[in-house]
Design an enzyme around this catalytic site. Structure first.
Site, PDB file in Angstrom:
ATOM      1  CG  ASP A  45      21.541 -31.179  23.032  1.00 60.54           C
ATOM      2  OD1 ASP A  45      22.139 -30.113  22.835  1.00 60.54           O
ATOM      3  OD2 ASP A  45      21.144 -31.549  24.153  1.00 60.54           O
TER       4      ASP A  45
ATOM      5  CG  HIS B 160      29.513 -24.604  21.325  1.00 62.87           C
ATOM      6  ND1 HIS B 160      30.197 -25.250  22.329  1.00 62.87           N
ATOM      7  CD2 HIS B 160      30.351 -23.645  20.864  1.00 62.87           C
ATOM      8  CE1 HIS B 160      31.391 -24.692  22.485  1.00 62.87           C
ATOM      9  NE2 HIS B 160      31.506 -23.712  21.604  1.00 62.87           N
TER      10      HIS B 160
HETATM   11  P1  ADQ Z   1      23.583 -26.627  26.398  1.00 65.74           P
HETATM   12  O1  ADQ Z   1      22.411 -26.542  25.495  1.00 65.74           O
HETATM   13  O2  ADQ Z   1      23.614 -25.679  27.521  1.00 65.74           O
HETATM   14  O3  ADQ Z   1      24.950 -26.492  25.572  1.00 65.74           O
HETATM   15  P2  ADQ Z   1      24.553 -29.237  27.546  1.00 65.74           P
HETATM   16  O4  ADQ Z   1      25.622 -29.655  26.632  1.00 65.74           O
HETATM   17  O5  ADQ Z   1      23.728 -30.366  28.034  1.00 65.74           O
HETATM   18  O6  ADQ Z   1      23.559 -28.169  26.916  1.00 65.74           O
HETATM   19  O7  ADQ Z   1      25.200 -28.541  28.793  1.00 65.74           O
HETATM   20  C1  ADQ Z   1      24.456 -28.150  29.914  1.00 65.74           C
HETATM   21  C2  ADQ Z   1      25.410 -27.889  31.075  1.00 65.74           C
HETATM   22  O8  ADQ Z   1      24.700 -27.243  32.107  1.00 65.74           O
HETATM   23  C3  ADQ Z   1      25.999 -29.167  31.650  1.00 65.74           C
HETATM   24  O9  ADQ Z   1      27.356 -28.968  31.947  1.00 65.74           O
HETATM   25  C4  ADQ Z   1      25.179 -29.401  32.921  1.00 65.74           C
HETATM   26  O10 ADQ Z   1      25.896 -30.009  33.955  1.00 65.74           O
HETATM   27  C5  ADQ Z   1      24.782 -28.005  33.308  1.00 65.74           C
HETATM   28  N1  ADQ Z   1      23.457 -28.000  33.963  1.00 65.74           N
HETATM   29  C6  ADQ Z   1      22.275 -28.314  33.413  1.00 65.74           C
HETATM   30  N2  ADQ Z   1      21.292 -28.211  34.327  1.00 65.74           N
HETATM   31  C7  ADQ Z   1      21.877 -27.822  35.481  1.00 65.74           C
HETATM   32  C8  ADQ Z   1      21.396 -27.511  36.789  1.00 65.74           C
HETATM   33  N3  ADQ Z   1      20.100 -27.557  37.122  1.00 65.74           N
HETATM   34  N4  ADQ Z   1      22.287 -27.126  37.717  1.00 65.74           N
HETATM   35  C9  ADQ Z   1      23.599 -27.038  37.393  1.00 65.74           C
HETATM   36  N5  ADQ Z   1      24.103 -27.312  36.190  1.00 65.74           N
HETATM   37  C10 ADQ Z   1      23.253 -27.689  35.244  1.00 65.74           C
HETATM   38  C11 ADQ Z   1      25.305 -26.166  24.219  1.00 65.74           C
HETATM   39  C12 ADQ Z   1      24.711 -27.090  23.163  1.00 65.74           C
HETATM   40  C13 ADQ Z   1      25.055 -28.526  23.499  1.00 65.74           C
HETATM   41  C14 ADQ Z   1      26.570 -28.699  23.627  1.00 65.74           C
HETATM   42  C15 ADQ Z   1      27.168 -27.638  24.531  1.00 65.74           C
HETATM   43  C16 ADQ Z   1      28.683 -27.642  24.491  1.00 65.74           C
HETATM   44  O11 ADQ Z   1      23.303 -26.907  23.093  1.00 65.74           O
HETATM   45  O12 ADQ Z   1      24.556 -29.407  22.501  1.00 65.74           O
HETATM   46  O13 ADQ Z   1      26.863 -29.975  24.157  1.00 65.74           O
HETATM   47  O14 ADQ Z   1      26.738 -26.338  24.176  1.00 65.74           O
HETATM   48  O15 ADQ Z   1      29.150 -27.542  23.188  1.00 65.74           O
END
Ligand code: ADQ
Length: 535
Positions: free
Chosen positions: A381, A169
């Site tokens: 990312d 991921h």
């Molecule tokens: P993450 O590093 O966790 O994922 P991301 O893909 O942006 O990063 O996902 C974050 C998730 O958490 C989103 O669904 C978002 O809505 C939720 N979120 C963030 N802040 C929040 C808050 N304060 N309250 C509620 N929800 C919140 C890892 C990798 C990424 C990749 C994903 C999926 O680092 O690059 O996109 O896995 O493969």
């Protein structure tokens, strides 16, 4: 599609639910982060098993809680218990103090403690044991992410014959960065025990292939269609690119609910009825939050007329708080927020609204709908789902997305987004200014394009395309090419097993140069000089 006769067994470090203990007992919470969000959405109606850690140790009876959690799901949940030492040295240690920073190109943040490696191997064997107890031969075992890169080898040692896939991921680094890892060869070799290895983008797959070329030159790489085929000794693995997506329909549908619209209107009334900029992240140093705040401060310095008219809402969900780097980051972010607010707040206007907590889905949707600009500027990312969620929630077709060129979502969304280098504060400030002055027509055409991309590349397609890449079992042992495969293209220059040279494949896969964005005709453009010395 290669038919899976049995079940799909998802294996990830964390289960989608977390068991949180408190004085009077324990309760279930939703796991945060992108992996859990995506898999939960994609797997909602699919049968199968999900194996992972529920945040608990070996002596705790969590079965009743897991049964309760599985009650509302179509798959069953099995937990892997971790001791305190394992949590500290496998999860916080090897996974999050070594692999996470290294794979995000931040080797100076790594703590290469050899004990972490010992425990990482042990915990991978532990996960493999639980999977081996669960899996049957016609199941497909789908392992997720950097915590579990060694599981395929342990599963094979345990005699498991089911086919296995691995999806990373997060980004995969270039050879110059990857080779700093003391345990680089065993990790590469273990990955090649999987039948399918998936990456978020071409950049990651190409880095992986370049690492093989440098560190395991005995590996062969053939180009299939659409994936690569990597051979090592008697084994072959499909190596592909599978950009992850979200459940677009569900996001759009939920964002359209009248109570979300009302909540969004309330947010605009209370926070800003002018330009509202939104950042939503796990509190992680890869997400570029301090850099984003500095860019916003530069905007306020360079464009005084924007003061009082543009407001940043930065939402962070607490993350990995036991790791020292993350504690420092929280202090740094909070200091910057208070400096900016101290310097610029006026009666009736606070420039940065900072929210440090997990938002519920409805609240998150309301913020997405309320925002005029989604500011997604990670330093690196794998994909970044926030960028896609923001687009899906823009049912009014008025939001502008600014996205980092170093997120997987950057290249994918470049046709409609403003793509920026998050380290270039002047560029980000200019992009904010431009977005704030974009015509309604330009905004609409861009967000329509973006929503179409996010709709097409949704999480269901991600799952389908990964499962379609599973080769038939004889293929993985160097047997004939399966149905879903085009024959590999042999090299004209260097005939034989080895593909046009791994390096050639890698360069053919490199992403094109970063496109510049085009502005709407009525936007007020300003040329900014370098920000040097200002931040
Ligand atoms: P993450 O590093 O966790 O994922 P991301 O893909 O942006 O990063 O996902 C974050 C998730 O958490 C989103 O669904 C978002 O809505 C939720 N979120 C963030 N802040 C929040 C808050 N304060 N309250 C509620 N929800 C919140 C890892 C990798 C990424 C990749 C994903 C999926 O680092 O690059 O996109 O896995 O493969």
């Amino acid at each position: 599609m290669n038919e899976i006769k049995g079940r799909v067994i998802n294996v990830s470090n964390r289960l989608p639910v977390l068991i949180r203990k408190y004085a009077g007992g324990a309760r279930l919470e939703r796991s945060s982060g992108g992996l859990a969000t995506a898999l939960e959405a994609g797997w909602r109606d699919q049968p199968g098993v999900w194996i992972g850690w529920a945040g608990t140790g070996p002596d705790e009876n969590i079965e009743p809680l897991l049964l309760r959690a599985a009650h509302r799901r179509s798959y069953t949940l099995r937990s892997v218990a971790l001791t305190e030492e394992e949590t500290a040295k496998f999860y916080s240690g090897f996974a999050n103090e070594i692999i996470w920073p290294l794979f995000h190109d931040m080797p100076s943040r790594c703590n290469f403690d050899p004990e972490y490696w010992e425990i990482y191997q042990r915990v991978n064997r532990k996960f493999a044991k639980v999977v081996a107890e669960t899996a049957q031969e016609d199941d497909f075992i789908w392992v997720h992410d950097y915590h579990l890169m060694l599981t395929a080898a342990s599963l094979k040692e345990a005699g498991v014959r089911a086919r296995m896939g691995f999806f990373l991921h997060i980004p995969f680094p270039s050879p110059d960065v990857f080779e700093k890892l003391p345990w680089k060869k065993p990790i590469l070799k273990s990955l090649l025990e999987f039948d399918v290895i998936g990456f978020q983008g071409d950049r990651d797959r190409s880095n992986f292939v370049s690492c093989l070329e440098r560190l395991l030159p005995e590996a062969t790489v053939e180009r299939g269609s659409p994936h690569l085929l990597v051979g090592l000794e008697e084994r072959r693995s499909v190596v592909g690119t599978f950009p992850i997506g979200i459940d677009f329909e569900a996001f759009g549908r939920d964002a359209a609910r009248p109570e979300i619209a009302a909540h969004a209107a309330e947010i605009r009334k209370r926070v800003s009825d002018d330009v509202l900029v939104l950042g939503v992240d796990r509190l992680d140093y890869t997400k570029g939050i301090p850099e984003r705040l500095k860019s916003f401060r530069l905007l306020l310095r360079r464009f005084p007329e924007m003061r009082g008219h543009i407001t940043l809402v930065q939402v962070v969900v607490p993350s990995r708080e036991e790791i020292p780097n993350y504690k420092h980051l929280r202090r740094e972010v909070e200091l910057l927020v208070s400096q900016i607010n101290g310097e610029y707040t006026e009666p009736g206007w606070v420039p940065v609204h900072y929210i440090h907590r997990n938002l519920g889905r409805d609240e998150l949707l309301a913020y997405y709908r309320a925002a005029d600009i989604g500011l997604v500027t990670p330093l690196k990312d794998g994909m970044n789902l926030v960028a896609k969620e923001f687009c899906a929630a823009q049912i009014d077709e008025r939001g502008v997305l600014i996205v980092s060129e170093f997120a997987g979502a950057g290249p994918e969304l470049r046709s409609g987004a403003i793509v920026v280098n998050p380290n270039d504060f002047a560029e980000v400030a200019q992009a904010l200014y431009d977005a704030a002055h974009m015509t309604a027509e330009d905004k609409r055409s861009r967000i329509r394009l973006l929503r179409q991309i996010v709709k097409d590349h949704n999480v269901h397609r991600w799952i389908r395309s990964f499962l379609e890449a599973i080769p038939s079992s004889d293929r993985t042992k160097g047997g004939p090419v399966g149905d879903s495969w085009s024959p590999p293209t042999p090299s004209k220059d260097r005939p034989g097993q080895k593909m046009p040279g791994v390096a050639l494949v890698a360069s053919a896969l490199s992403p094109p140069g970063r496109p510049r964005y085009a502005m709407g005709k009525d936007a007020k453009l300003r040329v900014m000089s370098s920000a040097a010395g200002e931040d």
